[in-house]
Design an enzyme around this catalytic site. Sequence first.
Site, mmCIF file in Angstrom:
data_model
loop_
_atom_site.group_PDB
_atom_site.id
_atom_site.type_symbol
_atom_site.label_atom_id
_atom_site.label_comp_id
_atom_site.label_asym_id
_atom_site.label_seq_id
_atom_site.Cartn_x
_atom_site.Cartn_y
_atom_site.Cartn_z
ATOM 1 N N GLU A 118 -6.570 22.688 -3.470
ATOM 2 C CA GLU A 118 -5.854 21.958 -2.403
ATOM 3 C C GLU A 118 -4.635 21.262 -2.989
ATOM 4 O O GLU A 118 -4.752 20.608 -4.016
ATOM 5 C CB GLU A 118 -6.764 20.862 -1.804
ATOM 6 C CG GLU A 118 -8.069 21.368 -1.258
ATOM 7 C CD GLU A 118 -9.104 20.243 -1.089
ATOM 8 O OE1 GLU A 118 -8.794 19.082 -1.440
ATOM 9 O OE2 GLU A 118 -10.200 20.543 -0.614
ATOM 10 N N LYS A 120 -2.188 18.529 -3.969
ATOM 11 C CA LYS A 120 -2.465 17.098 -4.127
ATOM 12 C C LYS A 120 -1.304 16.314 -3.519
ATOM 13 O O LYS A 120 -0.209 16.263 -4.057
ATOM 14 C CB LYS A 120 -2.622 16.738 -5.604
ATOM 15 C CG LYS A 120 -3.001 15.285 -5.818
ATOM 16 C CD LYS A 120 -3.367 15.043 -7.276
ATOM 17 C CE LYS A 120 -3.952 13.661 -7.495
ATOM 18 N NZ LYS A 120 -3.005 12.589 -7.268
ATOM 19 N N ASP A 122 0.905 13.245 -2.407
ATOM 20 C CA ASP A 122 1.197 11.943 -2.984
ATOM 21 C C ASP A 122 1.296 10.912 -1.870
ATOM 22 O O ASP A 122 2.365 10.593 -1.386
ATOM 23 C CB ASP A 122 2.520 12.038 -3.750
ATOM 24 C CG ASP A 122 2.582 11.010 -4.847
ATOM 25 O OD1 ASP A 122 1.579 10.312 -5.062
ATOM 26 O OD2 ASP A 122 3.646 10.906 -5.483
ATOM 27 N N TYR A 230 -9.908 15.699 3.248
ATOM 28 C CA TYR A 230 -10.302 16.547 2.120
ATOM 29 C C TYR A 230 -11.579 16.155 1.405
ATOM 30 O O TYR A 230 -11.958 16.790 0.433
ATOM 31 C CB TYR A 230 -9.170 16.647 1.104
ATOM 32 C CG TYR A 230 -8.677 15.302 0.576
ATOM 33 C CD1 TYR A 230 -9.523 14.445 -0.115
ATOM 34 C CD2 TYR A 230 -7.358 14.905 0.774
ATOM 35 C CE1 TYR A 230 -9.075 13.225 -0.587
ATOM 36 C CE2 TYR A 230 -6.903 13.684 0.300
ATOM 37 C CZ TYR A 230 -7.775 12.851 -0.377
ATOM 38 O OH TYR A 230 -7.336 11.652 -0.837
ATOM 39 N N LYS A 318 -1.582 18.602 -12.625
ATOM 40 C CA LYS A 318 -0.325 17.977 -12.213
ATOM 41 C C LYS A 318 0.874 18.875 -12.492
ATOM 42 O O LYS A 318 0.901 19.597 -13.484
ATOM 43 C CB LYS A 318 -0.122 16.650 -12.963
ATOM 44 C CG LYS A 318 -1.121 15.567 -12.610
ATOM 45 C CD LYS A 318 -0.825 15.032 -11.215
ATOM 46 C CE LYS A 318 -1.447 13.686 -10.957
ATOM 47 N NZ LYS A 318 -0.912 12.581 -11.692
ATOM 48 N N CYS A 411 30.421 -11.202 -17.016
ATOM 49 C CA CYS A 411 29.658 -10.960 -15.794
ATOM 50 C C CYS A 411 30.577 -10.360 -14.726
ATOM 51 O O CYS A 411 31.633 -10.919 -14.435
ATOM 52 C CB CYS A 411 29.062 -12.274 -15.294
ATOM 53 S SG CYS A 411 28.337 -12.134 -13.662
ATOM 54 N N CYS A 414 31.131 -13.066 -11.749
ATOM 55 C CA CYS A 414 31.820 -14.354 -11.853
ATOM 56 C C CYS A 414 32.753 -14.447 -13.057
ATOM 57 O O CYS A 414 33.462 -15.437 -13.218
ATOM 58 C CB CYS A 414 30.816 -15.499 -11.899
ATOM 59 S SG CYS A 414 29.875 -15.588 -13.424
ATOM 60 N N CYS A 429 24.374 -13.261 -17.896
ATOM 61 C CA CYS A 429 25.542 -14.024 -17.487
ATOM 62 C C CYS A 429 25.271 -15.500 -17.765
ATOM 63 O O CYS A 429 24.188 -16.001 -17.480
ATOM 64 C CB CYS A 429 25.760 -13.800 -15.988
ATOM 65 S SG CYS A 429 26.797 -15.045 -15.217
ATOM 66 N N CYS A 435 27.857 -18.609 -10.682
ATOM 67 C CA CYS A 435 27.900 -17.154 -10.485
ATOM 68 C C CYS A 435 27.392 -16.823 -9.083
ATOM 69 O O CYS A 435 26.246 -17.120 -8.744
ATOM 70 C CB CYS A 435 27.039 -16.464 -11.531
ATOM 71 S SG CYS A 435 26.916 -14.693 -11.277
HETATM 72 S S1 IVH Z 1 -10.442 14.361 -3.890
HETATM 73 C C1 IVH Z 1 -13.859 12.154 -5.986
HETATM 74 N N1 IVH Z 1 -8.546 15.845 -2.868
HETATM 75 O O1 IVH Z 1 -5.687 11.903 -5.519
HETATM 76 C C2 IVH Z 1 -12.627 12.890 -5.613
HETATM 77 N N2 IVH Z 1 -7.947 13.715 -3.749
HETATM 78 O O2 IVH Z 1 -6.297 11.040 -8.264
HETATM 79 C C3 IVH Z 1 -11.751 12.130 -4.711
HETATM 80 N N3 IVH Z 1 -5.574 13.182 -3.512
HETATM 81 O O3 IVH Z 1 -7.377 8.949 -4.760
HETATM 82 C C4 IVH Z 1 -10.436 12.687 -4.436
HETATM 83 N N4 IVH Z 1 -4.974 15.027 -2.495
HETATM 84 O O4 IVH Z 1 -5.559 9.740 -3.163
HETATM 85 C C5 IVH Z 1 -8.844 14.687 -3.477
HETATM 86 N N5 IVH Z 1 -7.006 17.258 -1.901
HETATM 87 C C6 IVH Z 1 -7.278 16.101 -2.489
HETATM 88 C C7 IVH Z 1 -6.303 15.117 -2.760
HETATM 89 C C8 IVH Z 1 -6.676 13.945 -3.395
HETATM 90 C C9 IVH Z 1 -4.563 13.869 -2.954
HETATM 91 C C10 IVH Z 1 -5.431 11.849 -4.145
HETATM 92 C C11 IVH Z 1 -6.371 10.807 -3.610
HETATM 93 C C12 IVH Z 1 -7.161 10.315 -4.789
HETATM 94 C C13 IVH Z 1 -6.297 10.714 -5.925
HETATM 95 C C14 IVH Z 1 -7.113 10.930 -7.179
#
Ligand code: IVH
Length: 683
Positions: A118, A120, A122, A230, A318, A411, A414, A429, A435
């Site tokens: 899935e 991830k 942000d 999720y 990541k 500065c 000023c 400064c 200032c």
């Molecule tokens: S599962 C025990 N699934 O990532 C597992 N987390 O670094 C719980 N996040 O706090 C998380 N997409 O805010 C999971 N598909 C996804 C995610 C996800 C984003 C974030 C979530 C979590 C953080 C963990």
Amino acid sequence: MSELTEEQAKAELARLAMEIAYHDRAYHQNDAPEITDAEYDALRQINNEIETQFPALIRSDSPTNRVGGTPDSGFSKLRHRVPMLSLDNAFDAEEFAEFCARARRFLGWTEKLAIMAEPKIDGLSINLTYENGAFVRGATRGDGTEGEDVTANLRTMRDAIPERLHGAAPASIEIRGEVFMNKADFLALNEAQAAAGQKLFANPRNAAAGGLRQLDPRITAVRRLSLFAYAMGETSEPVAESHAGYLERLRNWGFAVNPLSRLLATEDEAAAFQAEIGAQRSGLPYDIDGVVYKIDNLGLQRRLGFVGRAPRWAIAWKFPAEQATTVLKEIRIQVGRTGALTPVAELEPVNVGGVLVARATLHNEDEIARKDLRIGDTVVVQRAGDVIPQVVSVVVDKPRGEKAYEYPSVCPACGSHAVRPPGEVVRRCTGGLICPDQRVERLIHFVSRNAFDIDGLGEKTIQEFYAEGWLHGPADLFHLPEREAEIAVREGWGKLSASNLSRAIRARRVIALERFIFALGIRRIGDANAKLLARHYGSYANWRAQMLAATASGSDERLTLGSILGIGPAIAEELAEFFGEPRNVTALDELAAELTIEDAAAAETADSQVAGKTVVFTGTLETMTRPEAKARAESLGAKVTDSVSKKTDIVVVGADAGSKARKAVELGVRTVTEAEWRELVGE
Ligand code: IVH
């Protein structure tokens, strides 16, 4: 009333629930009612009439079920039934392979693992509790164990969070997911914020968090937040055998599940998936910072369990930070409240992973020199997760700027000298109160939350009023009410907001000593040290007199000042510097003349149980800092030392105390816990 259709009644009840809650908060929490009592009663009356006519439409958050006052800490806390944990990270294929190998070893499993992948997102994770299919409450992750109750705000996310789960559902279940803001909505929000002269959000994540943590749900409602579900917390009965099966149930219940999620037959497909999503990343409407891989079989997940704060059955692989190249147009120097000069890169606006970046941090003078940044250079800009965009390096094979950048030694605001003491990275400064930038920043600090906390005076307003010549120093703030009529006709203002501002300002003419000291914005005097000073000196008159005396005397006296406070000589030096500048003392006196400064709780030395006692603190204290504990003890007439001897009267034993606590026991010295100590000193 009788002409309302059911549809209209429903909408009207929703609106009234929010409106009444809003006025409840204005009245009970902010002490700033915006409507008369009669108008408020009329709103409740209309609500009651509609509810009587359409009892089936009564909302769970109906105003009739609530009394006005909720706790004034903003949000109340909610405990998650199953903790919300975090994920371990992998940064390359090798680390990902190790994760799979570890899981297989743990299970004694030789076959390849099926894995759900899935994107991830942000954003920020939330926990939604459903009982008998109905959404009953929702909380932010918080510290993982306990989050903030943001139910009212989540209820405004109609499209993303079903009020009722569609179809059969367990009696009770916690559903988890990520709340986020689309890049386009984020950009539009920042444009609107800029137009209104309000603070910009650094990234979509912060904007989403800000949107969810609004005390006024009506603001959340217009922030256009989205959610992908999720994960699962506690459930009263099993709902699936695989994670893929669970995602299917989430979809059927009415949640959005990220459409890019894919079940991989084996872990060997992960690297290709990672590359595939990576290639799509910058074109996606939302920010992602990696892919989460979860072992699909829930039975295996249960066996694998957790290590520390992360599951053994999932990992976040990541992506590297998103980068782009662009031209460095200018280096702008900002001057902060304490005169610190900070460089900011003005860039040819560039799309970095879907977000337009026109400005980036350059950290400090040395960083510019180390990277040899010149105006006109082509540079690499990076946006990583929730940090402000950074300039990473110069692209050396592009045409370079002509001359090396020379950091200003005066500065820009000023013209005073800007000096950099040996061993420090920051140039400052020396213009102090003359200032303009420092003055504005100090005014902004002065009205901020832990200082005078004046509602309705934002950064932009301060800048405007300063430009009008209305505000030279903080004392002038208290004369703003005299300009109420002038303010009322300014753009963006009206009679009501101008009169509210006057009221907010007048209300702060009585102020606690610690807030007053903090508000002065003396370098290194944050709110904790301000509190120490206030408690130690008790009254404004006493503080002022003692500071002037210490300043006039030699540096030995200043060292004593530092140790009296238990906060070290550096702070004593800052105080001495502040009081050594006559203009500061004049400004202070002008200000004090406008105010009633309340004494801090008086130190009651003579009759204290610890007066004359020698005390040692050891271990970690939970309810106070070490300097605070020391200052408090001393203000009650105790002597605080570092080592335990036969002369010691009391040893206060905090958490994880070591040899000092043992020594106290050996020597037969009285030991007390932190709680017992607080009782002794009457807290
Ligand atoms: S599962 C025990 N699934 O990532 C597992 N987390 O670094 C719980 N996040 O706090 C998380 N997409 O805010 C999971 N598909 C996804 C995610 C996800 C984003 C974030 C979530 C979590 C953080 C963990």
